[in-house]
Scaffold this motif. Sequence first.
Motif, PDB file in Angstrom:
ATOM      1  N   UNK A  19      38.898  33.825  41.708  1.00  0.00           N
ATOM      2  CA  UNK A  19      39.816  34.969  41.761  1.00  0.00           C
ATOM      3  C   UNK A  19      39.256  36.079  40.889  1.00  0.00           C
ATOM      4  N   UNK A  20      39.258  37.293  41.397  1.00  0.00           N
ATOM      5  CA  UNK A  20      38.811  38.452  40.618  1.00  0.00           C
ATOM      6  C   UNK A  20      39.900  39.506  40.598  1.00  0.00           C
ATOM      7  N   UNK A  21      40.325  39.853  39.400  1.00  0.00           N
ATOM      8  CA  UNK A  21      41.315  40.911  39.203  1.00  0.00           C
ATOM      9  C   UNK A  21      40.594  42.140  38.680  1.00  0.00           C
ATOM     10  N   UNK A  22      41.062  43.299  39.116  1.00  0.00           N
ATOM     11  CA  UNK A  22      40.353  44.542  38.795  1.00  0.00           C
ATOM     12  C   UNK A  22      41.257  45.528  38.081  1.00  0.00           C
ATOM     13  N   UNK A  23      40.656  46.350  37.246  1.00  0.00           N
ATOM     14  CA  UNK A  23      41.409  47.331  36.471  1.00  0.00           C
ATOM     15  C   UNK A  23      40.595  48.600  36.287  1.00  0.00           C
ATOM     16  N   UNK A  71      31.397  49.498  32.993  1.00  0.00           N
ATOM     17  CA  UNK A  71      31.387  50.916  32.629  1.00  0.00           C
ATOM     18  C   UNK A  71      32.777  51.318  32.165  1.00  0.00           C
ATOM     19  N   UNK A  72      32.905  52.549  31.751  1.00  0.00           N
ATOM     20  CA  UNK A  72      34.149  53.005  31.117  1.00  0.00           C
ATOM     21  C   UNK A  72      35.325  53.077  32.070  1.00  0.00           C
ATOM     22  N   UNK A  73      35.083  52.985  33.361  1.00  0.00           N
ATOM     23  CA  UNK A  73      36.161  53.170  34.310  1.00  0.00           C
ATOM     24  C   UNK A  73      36.479  51.921  35.123  1.00  0.00           C
ATOM     25  N   UNK A  74      35.973  50.758  34.694  1.00  0.00           N
ATOM     26  CA  UNK A  74      36.193  49.573  35.527  1.00  0.00           C
ATOM     27  C   UNK A  74      36.042  48.301  34.705  1.00  0.00           C
ATOM     28  N   UNK A  75      36.973  47.381  34.936  1.00  0.00           N
ATOM     29  CA  UNK A  75      36.895  46.079  34.295  1.00  0.00           C
ATOM     30  C   UNK A  75      37.365  45.015  35.278  1.00  0.00           C
ATOM     31  N   UNK A  76      36.825  43.819  35.127  1.00  0.00           N
ATOM     32  CA  UNK A  76      37.236  42.695  35.960  1.00  0.00           C
ATOM     33  C   UNK A  76      37.593  41.502  35.098  1.00  0.00           C
ATOM     34  N   UNK A  77      38.540  40.730  35.579  1.00  0.00           N
ATOM     35  CA  UNK A  77      38.903  39.447  34.975  1.00  0.00           C
ATOM     36  C   UNK A  77      38.729  38.412  36.083  1.00  0.00           C
ATOM     37  N   UNK A  78      37.863  37.446  35.830  1.00  0.00           N
ATOM     38  CA  UNK A  78      37.530  36.473  36.859  1.00  0.00           C
ATOM     39  C   UNK A  78      37.969  35.078  36.421  1.00  0.00           C
ATOM     40  N   UNK A  79      38.501  34.327  37.340  1.00  0.00           N
ATOM     41  CA  UNK A  79      38.888  32.941  37.093  1.00  0.00           C
ATOM     42  C   UNK A  79      38.148  32.080  38.117  1.00  0.00           C
ATOM     43  N   UNK A  80      37.346  31.157  37.619  1.00  0.00           N
ATOM     44  CA  UNK A  80      36.570  30.300  38.493  1.00  0.00           C
ATOM     45  C   UNK A  80      36.314  28.955  37.836  1.00  0.00           C
ATOM     46  N   UNK A  81      36.818  27.863  38.391  1.00  0.00           N
ATOM     47  CA  UNK A  81      37.737  27.772  39.523  1.00  0.00           C
ATOM     48  C   UNK A  81      39.187  27.975  39.070  1.00  0.00           C
ATOM     49  N   UNK A  82      40.007  28.462  39.951  1.00  0.00           N
ATOM     50  CA  UNK A  82      41.412  28.689  39.605  1.00  0.00           C
ATOM     51  C   UNK A  82      42.206  27.384  39.669  1.00  0.00           C
ATOM     52  N   UNK A  83      43.282  27.332  38.871  1.00  0.00           N
ATOM     53  CA  UNK A  83      44.169  26.184  38.815  1.00  0.00           C
ATOM     54  C   UNK A  83      45.615  26.672  38.919  1.00  0.00           C
ATOM     55  N   UNK A  84      46.520  25.821  39.369  1.00  0.00           N
ATOM     56  CA  UNK A  84      47.928  26.242  39.475  1.00  0.00           C
ATOM     57  C   UNK A  84      48.496  26.797  38.172  1.00  0.00           C
ATOM     58  N   UNK A  85      48.065  26.281  37.037  1.00  0.00           N
ATOM     59  CA  UNK A  85      48.592  26.763  35.748  1.00  0.00           C
ATOM     60  C   UNK A  85      48.124  28.176  35.416  1.00  0.00           C
TER      61      UNK A  85
END
Lengths: 114, 114
Positions: A19-23, A71-85
């Motif tokens: 899962x990749x979340x972006x900001x 870079x200053x305008x983008x960040x990602x949070x990645x979860x690998x592998x994802x779990x129900x918790x």
Amino acid sequence: DAGVIQSPRHEVTEMGQEVTLRCKPISGHDYLFWYRQTMMRGLELLIYFNNNVPIDDSGMPEDRFSAKMPNASFSTLKIQPSEPRDSAVYFCASTPKRSTDTQYFGPGTRLTVL
Amino acid sequence: AQTVTQSQPEMSVQEAETVTLSCTYDTSESDYYLFWYKQPPSRQMILVIRQEAYKQQNATENRFSVNFQKAAKSFSLKISDSQLGDAAMYFCAYSRFGNEKLTFGTGTRLTIIP
């Protein structure tokens, strides 16, 4: 000015998937924060960056979680592998450089891991 | 470590009346920042009011005001003339500086009775 932008707003995935979340922070803000909100633990900081450099990642739960700010305008949070918790709302927030400034939050990403 | 305690999980108030939400915190620092954030059902985190610990004067923002008691480490939020749109979760938060991590309380769910 646009506020903090997060994508996707909702994510449903199956256990074991990446899962990749972006900001995208507010333009000109030097600090970026990732928080997680769960019923059990409430709102807690995962990691934050200053000028794209991670400053405090002590809240990152385990090696399955990683965050980058290329870079200053983008960040990602990645979860690998994802779990129900990992199911939670993930917020991104940003603030300008001064120590007196306030953090402004994005709308959050609701993650559901089945 | 800093902690923030909200002892009222739920509160309710009649429309147009006044309600006070309680918050206590623990820190060994003398300078810091305190915040109240509102989270409506949309889950957006909205800053309601902030207080700098070095300021003796209590912060006010329209119908929202705080009672900051530094020695007692207490930081309550008063909402006057309550409106239906005030219904939300309210989180008290602490940070050493505005650009450092926020430590949140567990929240108070406020219901407005028409």
